[in-house]
Design an enzyme around this catalytic site. Structure first.
Site, mmCIF file in Angstrom:
data_model
loop_
_atom_site.group_PDB
_atom_site.id
_atom_site.type_symbol
_atom_site.label_atom_id
_atom_site.label_comp_id
_atom_site.label_asym_id
_atom_site.label_seq_id
_atom_site.Cartn_x
_atom_site.Cartn_y
_atom_site.Cartn_z
ATOM 1 N N TYR A 185 115.243 43.957 -2.686
ATOM 2 C CA TYR A 185 115.320 42.501 -2.900
ATOM 3 C C TYR A 185 114.636 42.000 -4.161
ATOM 4 C CZ TYR A 185 110.757 42.783 -0.473
ATOM 5 O OH TYR A 185 109.484 43.114 -0.100
ATOM 6 N N ARG A 217 102.174 40.313 -4.940
ATOM 7 C CA ARG A 217 102.061 41.514 -4.111
ATOM 8 C C ARG A 217 102.783 42.636 -4.836
ATOM 9 N NH1 ARG A 217 106.003 40.925 0.296
ATOM 10 N NH2 ARG A 217 107.163 42.576 -0.701
ATOM 11 N N HIS A 276 105.659 44.729 1.428
ATOM 12 C CA HIS A 276 105.018 43.853 2.422
ATOM 13 C C HIS A 276 104.146 44.697 3.349
ATOM 14 C CE1 HIS A 276 104.395 41.047 5.682
ATOM 15 N NE2 HIS A 276 105.021 41.871 6.499
#
Lengths: 330, 395
Positions: free
Chosen positions: B301, B288, B292
């Site tokens: 992160y 990805r 998100h």
């Protein structure tokens, strides 16, 4: 004329069994699914003999996975089937609660009406049989609170037979709570004369002094209460709701306008239960008719107790009679 | 990285306790940073043919240049649509958007493998699959704009509504597939989910049910490495495709950035389903590239270098390289596609801005198929309340 009508005397469990048999027989899209529903016929034998007669592809023994049972039933319904699934006991429905609440209840609305989910979830519920924990609960309010679900509970064999027919024919998901302690109670079932609609309450005993409202396992208790009260010269009306969602407020209102007093009885905890909703609405609708506040009798805000204490927890004759006396004392 | 820092924090673990230290770090390494992938097209755009991929290669052996250009077009337009939706969210036209950036090959490859009579159960990021099924991209945006909770007729394109609760739809897919088997039909079902969903009980239960009933369903897991901020290592200690073995059906890991491999492997899996050979788990190993959703901040992160390493494996770029090297597409094709992309972006933008708010009475529509007394009562109350404004001469 009487010969044309088929009356049978049978227990509630048998009545539901015959009803399922009739549904399987008349609609090839009807399926039975659940744990142990096949050869064993269910732990209460409600599906006894159905797999033998309709085969393993119609009466399906499933893996031990409640979310899987309901989730795959949704998929089968999307494919055009009408699954009737059995959750073995009330307390075991929670692994499936997500599928029921987030998926089963909402898919019709989400699809703007394009998708229909005619799934019946059968749940033997309630206490009074001396079972171990998670086998005696009454979680109906948790389901009635969810828009998109219909929640019903028969109190006798005749309703068991006909309400199951109506639930299976409904294009909406129906949570079908079966009062397990009444499974063995017999009554006359007229398998020809179709009774009123699924969600219509029924006056099962006429009275003039006070209305007792109940459903499922508590209807029989309320009839016993009315008998006991009659010996003391009190005339109680007993209303069997049959459906918790929708609730037939019109029938309750009609009865309360006549008797002017109302006591609601259910096994589920009183706090935020269906009795609370009934009390609130009837107070709104019948404020000037009421001679006493609406009172509730039910379970406590505590985990369902071990079997040796359940008679303390469950509404019994004396607790209901006490509430009746309190209401009549106003 | 985490492995080293863990070791660094625990200097007590000397060389003498190496095996213990190794055990404690297994979770990080287990899903495999160097996975065995089915790959037919390298990141450099070279067509691979070897004994390892022979099982799948035959499913695309006769693919025409026209079909290859079609796959390329699908990926480019899907990416353009996705970019437009992201922009629309930034402009306040959408409440949220879940970007598929980087996953175009996994979605187009698998989506194009499906037949018209197959049924697709997506999660909420399958914009490319929706494209393959013929769902108008603009229809995907209604729920993100907040005008409905679905937006299309699932039976119109055999493409179910997006499912927000992680993994729920894998059970619906399994049930639907059980129905297909009962009907004696030869269509199949494909269920999409992510690496995060692989931790959900519903996914495990769908594996159980599909295996037990030999249901014609393909589980297509897009392992995009991140479930919001949680890496795959937080979901599993074995490569995801290996999960299938424990349920008794095959699992295969495919290069999710290789559209040809995704097409071939999915065709193979769907054929198995049609032939009555039961379920298959396909793990498309992909990435990805974006957040998100538009509410997420991946800079908190994950490292930039990670994304950069995956950009080198870009699914669109690799097919372009192949098309160019094999002379299957010329400049005219790419220029024309560029213009088509812009037109799609414009159309989607205009369609979103033109979406009317739903009628206020829609709240009460379709709550039940058979009707419900409480809904009727509350609709009437709502109507009376609305009418009270009219009586006052208000709006």
């Amino acid at each position: 004329m009487a010969e044309a009508v088929t009356f049978k005397n049978m227990a509630l469990a048998k009545a539901i069994n015959e009803s399922l048999r009739r549904a399987l027989d008349s609609d090839p899209k009807v399926l039975i699914m659940g744990e142990d529903v096949g050869k064993l016929g269910g732990v209460f034998r409600v599906t006894d003999g159905l797999q033998k007669d309709f085969g393993e592809s119609r009466v399906i023994d499933t893996p031990l996975a409640e979310s899987g049972i309901v989730g795959t039933a949704i998929g089968l319904a999307l494919r055009g089937y009408r699954p009737v699934v059995e959750i073995q006991f009330d307390g075991f429905v929670f692994p499936a609660y997500d599928q029921i609440v987030t998926q089963l209840a909402k898919m019709h609305a989400r699809s703007l009406g394009k998708v229909k989910l005619p799934v019946v979830v059968r749940i033997p519920y309630g206490g009074g049989i001396g079972a171990v924990e998670h086998h005696s609960e009454s979680p109906e309010a948790l389901f009635a609170h969810v828009a998109g679900l219909k929640v019903v509970s028969p109190s006798n064999a005749s309703d068991g037979y006909w309400m199951m027919q109506q639930a299976i024919q409904s294009d909406d998901p129906v949570i079908f709570f079966e009062p397990k302690r009444r499974y063995w109670d017999k009554a006359e079932v007229n398998t020809e004369a179709i009774p009123g609609p699924l969600h219509k309450a029924q006056v099962v005993r006429e009275g003039t002094d006070l209305t007792l409202v109940a459903y499922g396992p508590m209807v029989k208790l309320c009839q016993e209460v009315a008998d006991a009260a009659a010996e003391e010269g009190k005339s109680l009306e007993v209303l069997d709701l049959r459906s918790v969602s929708p609730l037939d407020f019109d029938s309750i209102q009609a009865s309360v306008e006549k008797t002017r007093r109302l006591v609601v009885v259910h096994e589920a905890p009183v706090f935020l239960g269906s009795g609370a909703e009934i009390a609130a609405r009837i107070t709104e609708r019948c404020f000037y008719h009421l001679e006493a506040p609406v009172l509730r009798v039910g379970g406590y805000h505590a985990p369902y107790p071990p079997a040796r204490l359940e008679e303390e927890y469950l509404p019994g004759l004396d607790r209901v009679l006490d509430a009746v006396d309190r209401a009549l004392a106003y | 990285m985490t492995v080293e820092s863990t070791a660094a924090r625990k200097p007590r673990r000397s060389a003498g306790t190496k095996s213990t230290a190794g055990k404690r770090t297994t979770a990080k390494n287990a899903p495999g940073t160097d996975p065995e992938l089915v790959q037919l097209l390298t990141p450099e755009g070279e067509r691979l043919k070897n004994p390892e991929n022979a099982t799948y290669d035959k499913y695309v052996a006769d693919i025409t240049p026209d079909e290859l250009r079609g796959l390329y077009r699908d990926m480019v337009l899907t990416r353009r649509f996705d970019a437009e939706a992201t922009s629309l969210q930034r402009q306040g036209e959408l409440g949220l958007w879940a970007s598929l950036l980087g996953q175009e090959a996994a979605q187009i490859g698998s989506g194009r493998a499906t037949r018209e009579d197959d049924y697709v159960f997506p999660t909420y990021r399958e914009h490319g699959v929706a494209w393959c099924r013929g769902v108008d991209p603009a229809n995907l945006l209604g729920m993100f704009r907040g005008v409905n909770n679905g937006g299309w007729d699932p039976n119109g394109n055999n493409f179910h509504l997006y499912t927000i609760v992680i993994g729920s739809q894998t059970l619906h897919a399994t049930g639907y597939a059980m129905g297909i088997a009962k009907d004696g039909a030869d269509s199949a079902v494909i269920a999409y989910f992510g690496d995060g969903a692989s931790s959900q009980g519903d996914v495990a239960e769908s594996f159980t049910f599909s295996a037990v009933y030999n249901a014609p369903v393909v589980f297509f897991c897009q392992n995009n490495q991140w479930a919001i901020s949680e890496p795959t290592e937080k979901q599993t200690r074995v490569p995801l495709y290996q999960r299938a073995q424990g349920y008794g059906f095959p699992g295969v890991r495919v290069d999710g950035n290789d559209v040809l491999a995704c097409l071939a492997v999915t065709k193979w899996a769907l054929e198995r389903a049609r032939n009555g050979e039961g379920p298959t788990l396909v793990e498309a190993y992909t990435y990805r590239m974006g957040a998100h959703t538009t509410s997420d901040d991946p800079t908190k992160y994950r490292a930039d270098e990670e994304r950069e390493s995956w950009e080198a494996k870009d699914p669109i770029l690799r097919l372009r390289r192949y098309l160019e090297a094999s002379n299957h597409a010329d400049e005219g094709f790419f220029a024309e596609l560029e213009a088509e992309s812009e037109a799609l972006g414009k159309r989607v933008r205009e369609a979103v801005r033109a979406m009317p708010d739903p009628d206020r009475f829609a709240i009460f529509e379709n709550v039940y198929a058979d009707g419900h007394a409480l809904v009727d009562e509350e609709r009437a109350q709502f109507a009376a309340y609305q009418a009270s404004f009219a009586d006052e001469g208000g709006h």
